[in-house]
Design a protein around this motif. Structure first.
Motif, PDB file in Angstrom:
ATOM      1  N   ALA A 241       2.259 -57.187  16.483  1.00  0.00           N
ATOM      2  CA  ALA A 241       2.824 -56.028  15.787  1.00  0.00           C
ATOM      3  C   ALA A 241       3.581 -56.529  14.568  1.00  0.00           C
ATOM      4  O   ALA A 241       4.296 -57.535  14.635  1.00  0.00           O
TER       5      ALA A 241
ATOM      6  N   PHE B 295       6.173 -55.328  11.322  1.00  0.00           N
ATOM      7  CA  PHE B 295       7.118 -54.293  10.918  1.00  0.00           C
ATOM      8  C   PHE B 295       7.556 -54.518   9.474  1.00  0.00           C
ATOM      9  O   PHE B 295       7.887 -55.643   9.084  1.00  0.00           O
TER      10      PHE B 295
ATOM     11  N   THR C 152      -1.223 -54.326  14.749  1.00  0.00           N
ATOM     12  CA  THR C 152      -0.718 -53.002  14.396  1.00  0.00           C
ATOM     13  C   THR C 152       0.399 -53.160  13.368  1.00  0.00           C
ATOM     14  O   THR C 152       1.138 -54.150  13.384  1.00  0.00           O
TER      15      THR C 152
ATOM     16  N   HIS D 100       3.715 -51.247  11.467  1.00  0.00           N
ATOM     17  CA  HIS D 100       4.713 -50.186  11.425  1.00  0.00           C
ATOM     18  C   HIS D 100       5.389 -50.226  10.058  1.00  0.00           C
ATOM     19  O   HIS D 100       6.017 -51.233   9.708  1.00  0.00           O
TER      20      HIS D 100
ATOM     21  N   TYR E 214       8.261 -48.392   8.227  1.00  0.00           N
ATOM     22  CA  TYR E 214       9.347 -47.433   8.373  1.00  0.00           C
ATOM     23  C   TYR E 214       9.607 -46.748   7.032  1.00  0.00           C
ATOM     24  O   TYR E 214       9.545 -47.371   5.973  1.00  0.00           O
TER      25      TYR E 214
ATOM     26  N   GLU F 274      14.121 -43.741   7.600  1.00  0.00           N
ATOM     27  CA  GLU F 274      14.229 -44.505   8.842  1.00  0.00           C
ATOM     28  C   GLU F 274      14.857 -45.883   8.625  1.00  0.00           C
ATOM     29  O   GLU F 274      14.758 -46.747   9.482  1.00  0.00           O
TER      30      GLU F 274
ATOM     31  N   LYS G 216      15.105 -47.081  17.043  1.00  0.00           N
ATOM     32  CA  LYS G 216      13.681 -46.916  16.755  1.00  0.00           C
ATOM     33  C   LYS G 216      12.946 -48.242  16.897  1.00  0.00           C
ATOM     34  O   LYS G 216      11.863 -48.307  17.495  1.00  0.00           O
TER      35      LYS G 216
ATOM     36  N   ASP H 109      12.544 -49.223  20.533  1.00  0.00           N
ATOM     37  CA  ASP H 109      11.575 -48.325  21.170  1.00  0.00           C
ATOM     38  C   ASP H 109      10.144 -48.702  20.776  1.00  0.00           C
ATOM     39  O   ASP H 109       9.241 -48.764  21.630  1.00  0.00           O
ATOM     40  N   ASP H 110       9.941 -48.952  19.478  1.00  0.00           N
ATOM     41  CA  ASP H 110       8.603 -49.305  19.002  1.00  0.00           C
ATOM     42  C   ASP H 110       8.161 -50.658  19.551  1.00  0.00           C
ATOM     43  O   ASP H 110       6.999 -50.838  19.955  1.00  0.00           O
TER      44      ASP H 110
ATOM     45  N   ALA I 137       7.378 -50.338  23.297  1.00  0.00           N
ATOM     46  CA  ALA I 137       6.098 -49.656  23.523  1.00  0.00           C
ATOM     47  C   ALA I 137       4.939 -50.622  23.294  1.00  0.00           C
ATOM     48  O   ALA I 137       3.949 -50.622  24.054  1.00  0.00           O
ATOM     49  N   PHE I 138       5.050 -51.450  22.251  1.00  0.00           N
ATOM     50  CA  PHE I 138       4.004 -52.444  21.973  1.00  0.00           C
ATOM     51  C   PHE I 138       3.924 -53.487  23.082  1.00  0.00           C
ATOM     52  O   PHE I 138       2.843 -53.825  23.561  1.00  0.00           O
TER      53      PHE I 138
END
Length: 332
Positions: A276, A278, A300, A302, A304, A308, A321, A324-325, A328-329
Motif C-alpha cells: 500500500a 500513501f 494500492t 491512497h 488523501y 484529509e 484515517k 483505519d486505512d 484495512a489493508f
C-alpha cells in the motif's frame, strides 16, 4: 529438582539467544509523565494512560545503541521513521494500532533516543540496523511501514535481504530518487519524483530556518511541517519535542547519501509482497507514487485530499484515517 532447574536454565537461554528482552515502560525511560496539550476523544490525555507503551534498546554489530518503541500484541507491525524523526512522533499511531498489532517503531541512529555517532551514516547501514533489530526481537515475519526516508531504508532492506520475513508493505510519500540523473527525460524525472539535478541545494536548505507562521495554503514541505492545524499533530510534535533533543550536526550526516540514491530498480523488480502506498494532494510526490503503484504488482494507492490533511505528514496529522486505512489493508 535437577530437571526443573535445567528447564528453567533452558528457558533463560532461549530468551537470550532469541534476542527477546524485557522492555521498560516509556514513562520510566523518559523520567516523567506527560500531559498532551489537546484533549482528543479516543486518545490518552497523558502518556501514563497509554498502557503497555515501552521503550527498549539494543546494540548493533558496529557498537551503536538504538532505541525502539513498542506496544500491543499480535502480528508485528514495524515502522521506520523518516529523516530526523522518532518513535515519540508515532504516539497516536501506536496507540490506535496497538489494540490490534504488536507495534514497533525504530529510532534510527542519530535520531530520537538512539545514540549519536559520526559513522554508518548511509542508507545501507540504516537498513542493516533495521535487520539487526528484527533479529534482536526474534521476529520471523512482520508487516513493515516506511515513511519518507524510512521508505528508502525499507528499499535498502529489501535490496540487501530480500522480502523473506515480510508479510505486507506500506510506503508513505517518499520519492523514488530525489536527485535527477543528467540524462533523464522529463517523464523519467517525474516518475522518480526527482526535485533537483544535484544534492548540494538540498543540503544547503537543511540549514535554512523553517517559516515560523506558514500560510495554510503553502505547499512547501517545511511549511507543511510547521503547520499545527491538526490537534493530533500538535500533540505528537509537542510530546516528541519535550523529550527528544535532535542534533542536526548528526542527523545531516546521512542526507547526501539519502539524496543521491536511485531506488527505481528495487521498486520495479524486487517488491513481491502486497503493498500500500500513501500520499496526498498537498504533496509534490503524487506522480512518483503513481509510478510506484504502476510497477509494483497489485499495489494500492491512497491519495488523501487536502481536507484529509493529505501532505507529507498525513499519518500524523490524520492518524485515525491513516490507521483505519492501514489496518484495512493489513487485515485484507
Amino acid at each position: 529438582m535437577r530437571q526443573v532447574l535445567l528447564s528453567a536454565l533452558g528457558a533463560i537461554s532461549l530468551v537470550a539467544t532469541s534476542g527477546l528482552a524485557m522492555a521498560e515502560p516509556a514513562v520510566d525511560v523518559l523520567g516523567k509523565d506527560y500531559v498532551f496539550p489537546n484533549r482528543i476523544e479516543g486518545l490518552p490525555a497523558r502518556l501514563s494512560e497509554f498502557e503497555g507503551l515501552q521503550v527498549n534498546t539494543f546494540v548493533t554489530d558496529d557498537g551503536v545503541r538504538l532505541a525502539y518503541w513498542e506496544a500491543g500484541t499480535g502480528q508485528p507491525l514495524i515502522f521506520v521513521p523518516g529523516w530526523s524523526a522518532n518513535g515519540a512522533e508515532y504516539v497516536n499511531v501506536m496507540y490506535l494500532l496497538s489494540r490490534h498489532f504488536r507495534v514497533i517503531v525504530l529510532d534510527p541512529r542519530n535520531q530520537g533516543l538512539s545514540q549519536k555517532v559520526d559513522y554508518g551514516t548511509r542508507i545501507s547501514r540504516f537498513s542493516m540496523d533495521l535487520k539487526q533489530m528484527v533479529d534482536h526481537l526474534g521476529v520471523r515475519q512482520a508487516d513493515f511501514c516506511g515513511w519518507s526516508m524510512g521508505a528508502s531504508v525499507l528499499w535498502g532492506y529489501i535490496d540487501l535481504f530480500g522480502t523473506k520475513g515480510i508479510r505486507k508493505l506500506a510506503f508513505v510519500d517518499e520519492p523514488i530518487s530525489i536527485v535527477a540523473h543528467g540524462d533523464w527525460s522529463e517523464r523519467e524525472r517525474q516518475d522518480a519524483g526527482a526535485l533537483v539535478p544535484s544534492p548540494e541545494p538540498l543540503i544547503a536548505a537543511l540549514d535554512t530556518a523553517p517559516p515560523a507562521n506558514p500560510s495554510p495554503d503553502d505547499t512547501n514541505l517545511m511549511a507543511r511541517m510547521m503547520l499545527r492545524d491538526s490537534a493530533y499533530f500538535a500533540n505528537s510534535e509537542a510530546f516528541a519535542q519535550s523529550f527528544v533533543k535532535t542534533d542536526p550536526n548528526f542527523t545531516k550526516l546521512v542526507m547526501y547519501d539519502h539524496f543521491t540514491n536511485d531506488w527505481r530498480d528495487v521498486v520495479r523488480h524486487k517488491i513481491d509482497r502486497p503493498t500500500a502506498i500513501f500520499t496526498g494532494e498537498w504533496s509534490a510526490n503524487v506522480p512518483s507514487q503513481r509510478w510506484a503503484r504502476s510497477v509494483i504488482p497489485g499495489a494500492t494507492l491512497h491519495v488523501y485530499t487536502k481536507a484529509e490533511q493529505g501532505d507529507h505528514f498525513l499519518m500524523f496529522k490524520n492518524p485515525v484515517k491513516f490507521t483505519d486505512d492501514l489496518r484495512a489493508f493489513l487485515d485484507r
